[in-house]
Motif scaffolding. Structure first.
Motif, mmCIF file in Angstrom:
data_model
loop_
_atom_site.group_PDB
_atom_site.id
_atom_site.type_symbol
_atom_site.label_atom_id
_atom_site.label_comp_id
_atom_site.label_asym_id
_atom_site.label_seq_id
_atom_site.Cartn_x
_atom_site.Cartn_y
_atom_site.Cartn_z
ATOM 1 N N ASP A 73 0.547 -0.920 0.283
ATOM 2 C CA ASP A 73 0.070 -0.227 0.300
ATOM 3 C C ASP A 73 0.733 1.335 0.167
ATOM 4 O O ASP A 73 0.523 2.422 0.396
ATOM 5 N N ALA A 74 2.212 1.308 -0.020
ATOM 6 C CA ALA A 74 3.291 2.555 -0.266
ATOM 7 C C ALA A 74 4.088 3.058 -1.328
ATOM 8 O O ALA A 74 3.973 2.042 -2.469
ATOM 9 N N TYR A 75 4.048 3.813 -1.445
ATOM 10 C CA TYR A 75 4.449 4.236 -2.880
ATOM 11 C C TYR A 75 6.295 4.476 -2.348
ATOM 12 O O TYR A 75 6.517 5.323 -1.480
ATOM 13 N N TYR A 76 7.263 4.545 -3.469
ATOM 14 C CA TYR A 76 8.746 4.369 -2.889
ATOM 15 C C TYR A 76 9.405 5.251 -4.846
ATOM 16 O O TYR A 76 8.560 4.888 -5.500
ATOM 17 N N LEU A 77 9.543 6.463 -4.296
ATOM 18 C CA LEU A 77 11.510 6.753 -4.889
ATOM 19 C C LEU A 77 12.588 6.010 -4.525
ATOM 20 O O LEU A 77 13.171 5.999 -3.666
ATOM 21 N N THR A 78 12.387 5.585 -5.949
ATOM 22 C CA THR A 78 14.625 4.328 -6.128
ATOM 23 C C THR A 78 15.468 5.318 -6.640
ATOM 24 O O THR A 78 15.202 5.832 -7.891
ATOM 25 N N GLY A 79 16.516 5.285 -6.141
ATOM 26 C CA GLY A 79 17.555 5.681 -6.944
ATOM 27 C C GLY A 79 19.061 5.609 -6.385
ATOM 28 O O GLY A 79 19.216 4.515 -5.457
ATOM 29 N N HIS A 80 19.904 5.989 -7.170
ATOM 30 C CA HIS A 80 21.164 6.002 -6.333
ATOM 31 C C HIS A 80 22.059 6.971 -7.110
ATOM 32 O O HIS A 80 22.519 7.315 -7.034
ATOM 33 N N VAL A 81 23.062 7.458 -5.753
ATOM 34 C CA VAL A 81 24.094 8.636 -5.749
ATOM 35 C C VAL A 81 25.991 7.455 -5.901
ATOM 36 O O VAL A 81 25.573 7.138 -5.323
ATOM 37 N N ALA A 82 26.382 8.300 -6.330
ATOM 38 C CA ALA A 82 28.280 8.078 -6.110
ATOM 39 C C ALA A 82 28.575 8.010 -4.663
ATOM 40 O O ALA A 82 28.265 8.822 -3.676
ATOM 41 N N TYR A 83 29.434 7.638 -4.382
ATOM 42 C CA TYR A 83 29.290 6.830 -2.420
ATOM 43 C C TYR A 83 30.478 7.528 -2.635
ATOM 44 O O TYR A 83 30.215 8.423 -1.441
ATOM 45 N N GLY A 84 31.424 8.874 -3.225
ATOM 46 C CA GLY A 84 31.901 10.017 -3.016
ATOM 47 C C GLY A 84 30.831 11.499 -2.459
ATOM 48 O O GLY A 84 31.345 12.606 -1.712
ATOM 49 N N ASN A 85 29.355 10.852 -2.787
ATOM 50 C CA ASN A 85 28.582 12.600 -2.776
ATOM 51 C C ASN A 85 27.770 12.178 -1.137
ATOM 52 O O ASN A 85 27.534 10.759 -1.241
ATOM 53 N N ILE B 63 18.757 2.954 3.321
ATOM 54 C CA ILE B 63 19.849 2.614 2.345
ATOM 55 C C ILE B 63 19.042 1.879 1.732
ATOM 56 O O ILE B 63 18.918 0.464 2.729
ATOM 57 N N LEU B 64 19.108 1.148 0.734
ATOM 58 C CA LEU B 64 19.051 -0.196 0.272
ATOM 59 C C LEU B 64 20.228 -1.190 0.021
ATOM 60 O O LEU B 64 21.435 -0.942 -0.080
ATOM 61 N N ASN B 65 20.631 -2.476 0.348
ATOM 62 C CA ASN B 65 20.889 -3.244 0.760
ATOM 63 C C ASN B 65 21.475 -3.377 -0.788
ATOM 64 O O ASN B 65 21.155 -3.636 -1.815
ATOM 65 N N GLU B 66 22.638 -4.280 -0.946
ATOM 66 C CA GLU B 66 23.472 -5.081 -2.581
ATOM 67 C C GLU B 66 22.469 -6.054 -3.151
ATOM 68 O O GLU B 66 22.143 -4.887 -4.486
ATOM 69 N N GLU B 67 21.560 -6.140 -2.497
ATOM 70 C CA GLU B 67 20.537 -6.810 -3.568
ATOM 71 C C GLU B 67 19.255 -5.978 -3.666
ATOM 72 O O GLU B 67 19.206 -6.327 -5.153
ATOM 73 N N GLU B 68 18.868 -5.339 -2.744
ATOM 74 C CA GLU B 68 17.842 -4.171 -3.511
ATOM 75 C C GLU B 68 18.954 -3.510 -4.135
ATOM 76 O O GLU B 68 17.450 -2.846 -5.842
ATOM 77 N N LEU B 69 19.243 -2.807 -4.546
ATOM 78 C CA LEU B 69 20.673 -2.135 -5.252
ATOM 79 C C LEU B 69 20.495 -2.856 -6.437
ATOM 80 O O LEU B 69 20.637 -2.109 -8.023
ATOM 81 N N LYS B 70 20.444 -3.892 -6.936
ATOM 82 C CA LYS B 70 20.794 -5.156 -7.555
ATOM 83 C C LYS B 70 19.431 -5.544 -8.497
ATOM 84 O O LYS B 70 19.546 -4.651 -9.399
ATOM 85 N N GLN B 71 17.838 -4.926 -7.518
ATOM 86 C CA GLN B 71 17.078 -5.010 -8.482
ATOM 87 C C GLN B 71 16.517 -3.622 -8.801
ATOM 88 O O GLN B 71 15.893 -3.426 -10.072
ATOM 89 N N ASP B 72 17.511 -2.438 -8.051
ATOM 90 C CA ASP B 72 16.993 -1.654 -8.762
ATOM 91 C C ASP B 72 17.740 -1.201 -10.121
ATOM 92 O O ASP B 72 17.144 -0.578 -11.085
#
Length: 207
Positions: A49-61, A110-119
């Protein structure tokens, strides 16, 4: 965002479509009271029932490090915008500016590694699947992916509040409205022509 009643958008489907079409957003957080921003592609996803925005930034940001301290983050999406000359009206008035914008407020994590891969796989699918030689997740070498993953941080923002505005000359009479559309088509500016298309579609939808 200040939104007069003429321009307020509340239809969830319309807002969702707008974000999907204008998904390069601006992420705003604060660090020691100072606003900081990053411009980046985002995806709008629904989980239960929830909406999310997902994305990623540089580690150095350093912005991702502000997520924990910020109770709310702001994401801004913008569509076409254009200067509207008052010479296009029947009666004397002042110029204005037409635009489309959506502000999303929420809490970031923060997304975990698996969530990041899926995104990332979904992001590539969205922007590559229609191309002749699509660069999709399963076509990239594990060595390259492992290297690149070390350089980014994935995140998701649970949507808490949405403010959406379509300032499209809705307060003008039909003759003025149509004349604005025609004049915008005559402008050499790409944003003006895009605004004309948006206004034309709205006119057809409302009839």
């Amino acid at each position: 965002m200040y939104i007069p009643k003429y321009y307020r958008v509340t239809d969830v489907n319309e807002i969702r479509e707008f974000i999907q079409l204008n998904s390069f957003g601006t992420l705003v957080t604060t660090k020691q009271g100072k606003p900081i921003a990053t411009h980046l592609p985002l995806q709008l996803r629904k989980e239960e029932d929830a909406y999310y925005l997902t994305g990623h930034v540089a580690y150095g940001n350093p912005q991702w490090k502000t997520f924990e301290a910020c109770e709310d983050v702001l994401v801004m999406f913008q569509g076409p915008h254009a200067y509207i000359s008052s010479s296009w009206y029947e009666q004397e008035n002042v110029p204005t500016w037409n635009y489309q914008a959506v502000h999303v407020y929420g809490t970031a994590s923060i997304l975990n590694e698996e969530e990041l891969k899926q995104d990332l796989a979904m992001l590539l699918q969205k922007y590559e699947k229609h191309r002749n030689n699509p660069v999709l997740w399963d076509k990239l070498s594990p060595q390259l992916l492992e290297k690149e993953l070390k350089g980014i941080v994935g995140f998701k923002i649970q949507v808490q509040e949405i403010q959406a505005a379509n300032k499209l000359s809705q307060n003008r009479n039909e003759k003025d409205y149509q004349n604005i559309v025609n004049k915008l088509y005559e402008e050499e500016d790409l944003h003006s022509q895009q605004m004309a298309e948006v206004m034309k579609k709205k006119l057809k939808k409302d009839k």
